[in-house]
Design a protein around this motif. Structure first.
Motif, PDB file in Angstrom:
ATOM      1  N   VAL A  21      -8.062 -35.291  30.192  1.00 57.41           N
ATOM      2  CA  VAL A  21      -9.152 -36.157  30.628  1.00 57.41           C
ATOM      3  C   VAL A  21      -9.614 -35.695  32.002  1.00 57.41           C
ATOM      4  CG1 VAL A  21      -9.834 -38.508  31.271  1.00 57.41           C
ATOM      5  CG2 VAL A  21      -8.281 -38.156  29.334  1.00 57.41           C
ATOM      6  N   TYR A  56     -15.581 -29.689  28.963  1.00 59.16           N
ATOM      7  CA  TYR A  56     -15.939 -30.390  27.729  1.00 59.16           C
ATOM      8  C   TYR A  56     -15.786 -29.471  26.529  1.00 59.16           C
ATOM      9  CZ  TYR A  56     -19.023 -32.857  24.429  1.00 59.16           C
ATOM     10  OH  TYR A  56     -19.550 -33.479  23.339  1.00 59.16           O
ATOM     11  N   HIS A  61     -11.693 -34.642  27.533  1.00 54.87           N
ATOM     12  CA  HIS A  61     -12.547 -35.827  27.513  1.00 54.87           C
ATOM     13  C   HIS A  61     -13.146 -35.995  28.909  1.00 54.87           C
ATOM     14  CE1 HIS A  61     -11.108 -37.189  23.576  1.00 54.87           C
ATOM     15  NE2 HIS A  61      -9.909 -36.795  23.979  1.00 54.87           N
ATOM     16  N   ASP A  91     -19.502 -36.354  18.966  1.00 55.47           N
ATOM     17  CA  ASP A  91     -18.795 -36.888  20.122  1.00 55.47           C
ATOM     18  C   ASP A  91     -19.679 -37.852  20.903  1.00 55.47           C
ATOM     19  OD1 ASP A  91     -16.492 -36.912  21.890  1.00 55.47           O
ATOM     20  OD2 ASP A  91     -17.773 -35.880  23.335  1.00 55.47           O
ATOM     21  N   TRP A  94     -17.227 -41.388  27.069  1.00 52.43           N
ATOM     22  CA  TRP A  94     -16.713 -42.606  27.679  1.00 52.43           C
ATOM     23  C   TRP A  94     -17.266 -42.679  29.092  1.00 52.43           C
ATOM     24  CZ3 TRP A  94     -13.901 -46.415  25.413  1.00 52.43           C
ATOM     25  CH2 TRP A  94     -13.275 -46.133  24.193  1.00 52.43           C
ATOM     26  N   LEU A 229      -7.520 -43.483  23.738  1.00 50.80           N
ATOM     27  CA  LEU A 229      -7.335 -42.081  23.365  1.00 50.80           C
ATOM     28  C   LEU A 229      -5.870 -41.728  23.119  1.00 50.80           C
ATOM     29  CD1 LEU A 229      -9.747 -40.466  25.994  1.00 50.80           C
ATOM     30  CD2 LEU A 229     -10.208 -40.840  23.559  1.00 50.80           C
TER      31      LEU A 229
END
Length: 297
Positions: A21, A56, A61, A91, A94, A229
């Motif tokens: 992340v 990415y 994420h 996709d 968030w 996640l």
């Protein structure tokens, strides 16, 4: 710092850890500050855009985490060109907005979690101490309801002038307090003097104070995202520059302060990158998501 999800990945450092992340502050991290103001240029430097997109494309994420309202953040996602169906079909990003009080997926805007609180007493206390402050409450998807106009560029969307008592008549996710005539240091003292119950505050680069529910921060918002996640804080790389990034940088497996960050932010960070004017976010991301040229070297 370890992460089973990236076991065997080496990055540039070769230490076996790579973030799953990437949590990114916006103003002062992705976007450069307009000198002498509390606003940022609404453009992403090419090096930063490329670095974010490499992360990415590698499967990380990318999560935007800001004090901005949702509609002020989706346009930054658009500037980054994310999500990108050619890189990851289907996709959705968030986004942690309003300092963690609002969490959404994009596109389209789909609010999946929101924290609200009763701000009436806190706002009343502030007005008793500083009657001339500007007050704003987000009108999601539209802009803000305000008691008077903020300096140009500091808020986005439509502005509807509204009496203060109406602004906080119902529970809200976040209240902005602003005084262009005061200093950030004066607002730090103001926050300390309030003795609020059930409400947190954070002071920005200028005399700008955000009120949110206790326990709500970028860190709490990112924790919600990681739960969805099935990931851990140790899987997160977070980059930021402001007081509202302190919890996030402390919580993340790797928290990195921008080069221009204030001492309080630098003190809690695991590392410090270059300034926003020198594309510090790109430099940090290149450690874990290098260009083809860097890999060859």
């Amino acid at each position: 710092m370890t992460s089973a999800g990236w076991a065997g990945a080496t990055g540039v450092n070769g230490d076996g850890w790579r973030p799953q992340v990437v949590a990114l502050d916006i103003d002062g991290t992705l976007l450069k500050w307009v000198e002498g103001s509390g606003a940022a240029h609404e453009e992403v430097a090419p090096a930063v855009r490329d670095a974010v997109r490499r992360a990415y494309a590698a499967g990380a994420h990318v999560v935007l985490a800001s004090g901005r309202s949702p509609h002020g953040m989706t346009k930054v996602a658009d500037l980054l060109g994310l999500p990108d169906a050619e890189l990851r079909d289907g996709d959705r990003l968030w986004i942690v907005a309003s300092n963690g009080a609002v969490i959404l997926r994009y596109p389209p805007v789909d609010v999946v979690h929101e924290e609200t609180f009763d701000a009436r007493e806190a706002v009343q206390q502030i007005l008793e101490r500083r009657p001339s402050v500007l007050v704003a409450v987000e009108e999601r998807g539209i802009g803000y309801r305000i008691n008077d106009h903020f300096p140009p560029g500091e808020l986005s969307g439509d502005m509807v002038v509204t009496p203060v008592e109406e602004l906080v008549a119902h529970p809200v996710s976040r209240v902005i307090i602003r005084d262009p005539e005061a200093t950030a240091e004066e607002f730090v003292e103001l926050g300390r003097s309030l003795g609020l119950h059930g409400i947190s505050y954070v002071v920005g680069w200028t005399a700008w104070l955000d009120l949110t529910p206790v326990g709500v921060s970028k860190a709490s918002g990112l924790s919600y995202v990681c739960d969805q996640l099935d990931l851990e804080p140790s899987d997160v790389l977070a980059i930021g520059d402001g007081r509202n990034d302190i919890e996030m940088l402390t919580w993340a497996g790797r928290g990195v302060a921008m080069g221009q960050a204030i001492p309080e932010v630098v003190e809690v960070a695991d590392d410090v990158t270059a300034t926003v004017d020198d594309d510090g976010a790109a430099a940090e991301l290149a450690r874990w998501f290098p260009t083809a040229e860097q890999v060859e070297v």
